[in-house]
Design a protein around this motif. Structure first.
Motif, mmCIF file in Angstrom:
data_model
loop_
_atom_site.group_PDB
_atom_site.id
_atom_site.type_symbol
_atom_site.label_atom_id
_atom_site.label_comp_id
_atom_site.label_asym_id
_atom_site.label_seq_id
_atom_site.Cartn_x
_atom_site.Cartn_y
_atom_site.Cartn_z
ATOM 1 N N SER A 136 3.165 -4.709 -8.882
ATOM 2 C CA SER A 136 2.599 -5.087 -7.567
ATOM 3 C C SER A 136 1.540 -3.881 -6.865
ATOM 4 C CB SER A 136 4.328 -4.714 -6.657
ATOM 5 O OG SER A 136 5.270 -5.720 -6.893
ATOM 6 N N VAL A 137 1.740 -2.675 -7.540
ATOM 7 C CA VAL A 137 0.640 -2.009 -6.195
ATOM 8 C C VAL A 137 -0.234 -1.929 -6.705
ATOM 9 C CG1 VAL A 137 0.683 0.003 -8.132
ATOM 10 C CG2 VAL A 137 0.846 0.632 -5.572
ATOM 11 N N VAL A 138 -0.719 -2.763 -7.951
ATOM 12 C CA VAL A 138 -1.914 -3.270 -8.806
ATOM 13 C C VAL A 138 -1.629 -4.624 -7.622
ATOM 14 C CG1 VAL A 138 -3.540 -4.064 -10.370
ATOM 15 C CG2 VAL A 138 -2.712 -1.864 -10.611
ATOM 16 N N CYS A 139 -1.092 -5.857 -7.780
ATOM 17 C CA CYS A 139 -1.509 -7.151 -7.670
ATOM 18 C C CYS A 139 -1.001 -7.871 -6.009
ATOM 19 C CB CYS A 139 -0.425 -8.028 -8.451
ATOM 20 S SG CYS A 139 -0.727 -7.530 -10.028
ATOM 21 N N VAL A 140 -0.029 -6.630 -5.031
ATOM 22 C CA VAL A 140 -0.324 -6.922 -3.465
ATOM 23 C C VAL A 140 -1.385 -6.422 -2.925
ATOM 24 C CG1 VAL A 140 1.089 -6.748 -2.306
ATOM 25 C CG2 VAL A 140 2.465 -6.563 -3.860
ATOM 26 N N PRO A 141 -1.818 -5.706 -3.351
ATOM 27 C CA PRO A 141 -3.529 -4.659 -2.860
ATOM 28 C C PRO A 141 -4.357 -5.818 -2.562
ATOM 29 C CG PRO A 141 -1.829 -3.228 -3.744
ATOM 30 C CD PRO A 141 -1.169 -3.909 -4.483
ATOM 31 N N THR A 142 -4.261 -6.070 -4.208
ATOM 32 C CA THR A 142 -5.378 -7.282 -4.722
ATOM 33 C C THR A 142 -5.163 -8.311 -4.020
ATOM 34 O OG1 THR A 142 -5.420 -6.323 -6.633
ATOM 35 C CG2 THR A 142 -6.323 -8.091 -6.568
ATOM 36 N N ALA A 143 -4.134 -9.111 -3.954
ATOM 37 C CA ALA A 143 -4.083 -10.646 -3.226
ATOM 38 C C ALA A 143 -4.384 -10.567 -1.713
ATOM 39 C CB ALA A 143 -2.094 -11.181 -3.785
ATOM 40 N N LEU A 144 -3.657 -8.812 -0.512
ATOM 41 C CA LEU A 144 -4.266 -8.807 0.181
ATOM 42 C C LEU A 144 -5.399 -8.651 0.929
ATOM 43 C CD1 LEU A 144 -1.222 -6.820 1.208
ATOM 44 C CD2 LEU A 144 -1.077 -8.696 1.862
ATOM 45 N N ALA A 145 -6.383 -8.219 -0.019
ATOM 46 C CA ALA A 145 -7.706 -7.985 0.398
ATOM 47 C C ALA A 145 -8.539 -8.977 0.021
ATOM 48 C CB ALA A 145 -8.107 -6.152 -0.933
ATOM 49 N N VAL A 146 -7.517 -9.863 -0.962
ATOM 50 C CA VAL A 146 -8.734 -11.059 -0.975
ATOM 51 C C VAL A 146 -8.253 -11.959 -0.490
ATOM 52 C CG1 VAL A 146 -10.875 -12.293 -3.585
ATOM 53 C CG2 VAL A 146 -9.711 -9.684 -3.398
ATOM 54 N N SER A 147 -7.050 -12.889 -0.127
ATOM 55 C CA SER A 147 -7.085 -13.830 -0.102
ATOM 56 C C SER A 147 -7.615 -14.233 1.515
ATOM 57 C CB SER A 147 -5.284 -13.784 -0.114
ATOM 58 O OG SER A 147 -4.859 -14.221 -1.412
ATOM 59 N N GLU A 148 -7.652 -13.103 2.021
ATOM 60 C CA GLU A 148 -8.045 -13.410 3.319
ATOM 61 C C GLU A 148 -9.201 -14.218 4.173
ATOM 62 O OE1 GLU A 148 -6.926 -10.647 6.741
ATOM 63 O OE2 GLU A 148 -7.982 -10.266 5.870
ATOM 64 N N GLY A 149 -9.589 -15.680 3.921
ATOM 65 C CA GLY A 149 -10.517 -16.570 4.321
ATOM 66 C C GLY A 149 -10.636 -17.516 2.713
ATOM 67 N N ALA A 150 -9.704 -16.719 1.783
ATOM 68 C CA ALA A 150 -10.174 -17.558 0.427
ATOM 69 C C ALA A 150 -9.395 -18.399 0.533
ATOM 70 C CB ALA A 150 -10.161 -16.557 -0.387
ATOM 71 N N GLY A 151 -8.984 -19.571 -0.449
ATOM 72 C CA GLY A 151 -9.050 -20.511 -0.552
ATOM 73 C C GLY A 151 -7.496 -20.108 -1.537
ATOM 74 N N GLY A 152 -7.008 -18.727 -2.006
ATOM 75 C CA GLY A 152 -6.552 -19.023 -3.429
ATOM 76 C C GLY A 152 -4.724 -18.382 -2.703
ATOM 77 N N GLY A 153 -4.746 -18.438 -0.807
ATOM 78 C CA GLY A 153 -2.962 -18.262 -0.774
ATOM 79 C C GLY A 153 -2.725 -16.665 -1.634
ATOM 80 N N GLY A 154 -2.167 -15.295 -0.428
ATOM 81 C CA GLY A 154 -1.731 -14.806 -1.364
ATOM 82 C C GLY A 154 0.087 -14.602 -1.711
ATOM 83 N N ALA A 155 0.681 -15.426 -1.567
ATOM 84 C CA ALA A 155 1.345 -15.273 -3.111
ATOM 85 C C ALA A 155 1.050 -15.704 -3.745
ATOM 86 C CB ALA A 155 2.376 -15.739 -2.070
ATOM 87 N N ARG A 156 0.147 -16.665 -4.086
ATOM 88 C CA ARG A 156 -0.532 -17.273 -5.054
ATOM 89 C C ARG A 156 -1.634 -16.262 -6.038
ATOM 90 N NH1 ARG A 156 -4.186 -20.936 -6.930
ATOM 91 N NH2 ARG A 156 -3.442 -22.374 -8.755
ATOM 92 N N ALA A 157 -1.963 -15.857 -5.550
ATOM 93 C CA ALA A 157 -2.723 -14.885 -5.968
ATOM 94 C C ALA A 157 -2.110 -13.681 -6.819
ATOM 95 C CB ALA A 157 -3.196 -14.437 -5.567
ATOM 96 N N TYR A 158 -1.378 -13.121 -5.501
ATOM 97 C CA TYR A 158 -0.608 -11.954 -6.504
ATOM 98 C C TYR A 158 0.191 -12.712 -7.233
ATOM 99 C CZ TYR A 158 3.831 -9.807 -6.880
ATOM 100 O OH TYR A 158 4.893 -8.295 -7.647
ATOM 101 N N LEU A 159 1.117 -13.263 -7.727
ATOM 102 C CA LEU A 159 1.984 -14.134 -8.961
ATOM 103 C C LEU A 159 0.745 -14.589 -9.856
ATOM 104 C CD1 LEU A 159 4.374 -16.063 -7.204
ATOM 105 C CD2 LEU A 159 4.894 -14.598 -8.607
ATOM 106 N N ALA A 160 -0.238 -15.037 -9.949
ATOM 107 C CA ALA A 160 -1.522 -14.791 -10.547
ATOM 108 C C ALA A 160 -1.478 -13.343 -11.315
ATOM 109 C CB ALA A 160 -2.472 -16.019 -10.254
ATOM 110 N N ALA A 161 -1.453 -12.488 -10.623
ATOM 111 C CA ALA A 161 -1.590 -11.599 -11.277
ATOM 112 C C ALA A 161 -0.766 -10.774 -11.747
ATOM 113 C CB ALA A 161 -2.638 -10.172 -9.842
ATOM 114 N N ALA A 162 0.299 -11.071 -11.526
ATOM 115 C CA ALA A 162 1.347 -9.932 -11.796
ATOM 116 C C ALA A 162 1.721 -10.743 -13.251
ATOM 117 C CB ALA A 162 2.478 -10.140 -10.605
ATOM 118 N N GLY A 163 1.945 -12.093 -13.526
ATOM 119 C CA GLY A 163 1.780 -12.854 -14.719
ATOM 120 C C GLY A 163 0.792 -12.524 -15.994
#
Length: 401
Positions: free
Chosen positions: A78-105
């Protein structure tokens, strides 16, 4: 055979999280944001001020070693995948939780394919698996198709490094930040049209001891779940601290401490006579000392001053470690502890799964207590954090410190 990057990219592009997946993502968000805020004034966090915000948040989230762990891959997901999702998701179409889960998986699967041989050779798997995983998560947040996600992962391969010799130094958390920065950069380059051969990931895996055929996209999004730490130190210390904390021993009367454990469980514990707080987080001997000295081995137990206490140094010198051969993960076998007292009494404890591990998930009260401890003195309520507002919270407290 389809390349690893293409397989994982197609999996990430088609991700459809279920209720349990979203619950895991939400718990990971709360835990990661909390430990990041707890390190807002840390010296290493200040050193990382010039990094982009996703990387800076990753450094802060890892420097206290209080962030979660995926046990099969030995990666701090999560220390990799949460910051990644939060830093990129704003204004993008992927959504925070979905981007996090994709990275985590992706990170869990790559880390598992790298395997124990990779970790025990001295690699910091959080960084090696983390850079391509961050690229995948950032690419999903940007709404890229599978072909571009695969390119992003391949573009992150040159940054997939990091070694355990950094443990106990500033470099450990900084190299996690570098992995996040590289992954986000790779995804943005892929979005801009940069080309890369997805087979680069397949070529890289065996070079660092991994097995491309072991990458399996089936099963839960994060196979085997995540372990939550209840003590701010290396995961390899969660078990000895938990086991020894249950003994009612007067530290002044302790004359000998004997710890028996499989050798695999101490691979990252490279500091036997720690000199400061960071080294103490990777010392089995100091884990025994703080477990016996402190009511709770929390933030105050891993300061430079705490590690240098005379009584802590005395107890560190009393520890005898007996390592059984073999093992292939940090909770292999059991920890057996004996504490010999001045009156001849011998106190004993044994444990395999510490509280917070997937086999003993944290209770709601344990998690709430951890979050409250992390945000003490701040005007913020973890219960109000969401994927939509967490980045704002981090910027409020962690910006330009």
């Amino acid at each position: 055979m389809t390349s690893v990057a293409v397989t994982l990219a197609e999996w990430a592009a088609g991700l459809e999280p279920g209720r349990e997946d979203l619950e895991l993502a939400h718990r990971s968000l709360l835990d990661t944001v909390a430990v990041t805020l707890a390190a807002r004034d840390h010296r290493v966090t200040r050193l990382a001020a010039e990094l982009p915000e996703g990387a800076r948040w990753a450094v802060a989230g890892h420097v206290l070693d209080f962030d979660d762990l995926h046990m099969p891959s030995t990666t701090h997901v999560s220390v990799v995948c949460v910051p990644t999702a939060l830093a990129v998701s704003e204004g993008a179409g992927g959504g925070g939780a979905r981007a996090y889960l994709a990275a985590a998986g992706v990170m869990a699967r790559l880390g598992t394919a790298l395997g124990w041989r990779h970790y025990s050779a001295g690699w910091h798997a959080t960084c090696t698996a983390g850079a391509p995983a961050a690229a995948a998560g950032a690419a999903v947040a940007l709404g890229l198709p599978a072909e571009r996600i695969a390119a992003a992962m391949a573009l992150a391969v040159p940054a997939a490094g990091g070694v355990q010799r950094a443990f106990g130094t500033d470099a450990k958390s900084l190299q996690v930040g570098f992995a996040v920065e590289a992954g986000i950069r790779a995804a943005r380059l892929a979005a801009a049209g940069a080309q890369a051969d997805p087979a680069a990931l397949d070529a890289w895996l065996p070079l660092v001891g991994g097995d491309p055929s072991a990458v399996d996209p089936s099963g839960p999004i994060v196979p085997n779940g995540l372990a939550i730490k209840l003590y701010p130190c290396c995961y390899a210390l969660q078990r000895p601290i938990s086991a020894l904390s249950g003994l009612s021993a007067d530290p002044a009367a302790v004359r000998r401490i004997v710890l028996r454990t499989p050798e695999a469980t101490v691979v990252p514990l490279i500091h036997h006579r720690p000199q400061d707080g960071l080294q103490g987080k990777f010392s089995l001997e100091y884990a025994a000392a703080t477990a016996l000295l402190d009511t709770y081995a929390g933030f105050g137990s891993f300061t430079d001053e705490a590690v240098r206490r005379d009584e802590a140094r005395r107890l560190v010198g009393l520890v005898e470690t007996k390592l059984d051969p073999g093992g292939d993960w940090l909770l292999d076998g059991e920890l057996e502890a004996e504490v010999h007292m001045a009156d001849g009494t011998v106190l004993r404890a044994r444990q395999q799964y510490p509280p917070g591990s997937p086999a003993r998930p944290p209770t709601p009260d344990q998690l709430a207590a951890k979050l409250a401890d992390c945000v003490a003195g701040l005007d913020t309520d973890p219960a109000a954090w969401t994927w939509e507002n967490a980045a704002t919270t981090l910027r409020r407290y962690c910006h330009d410190r």
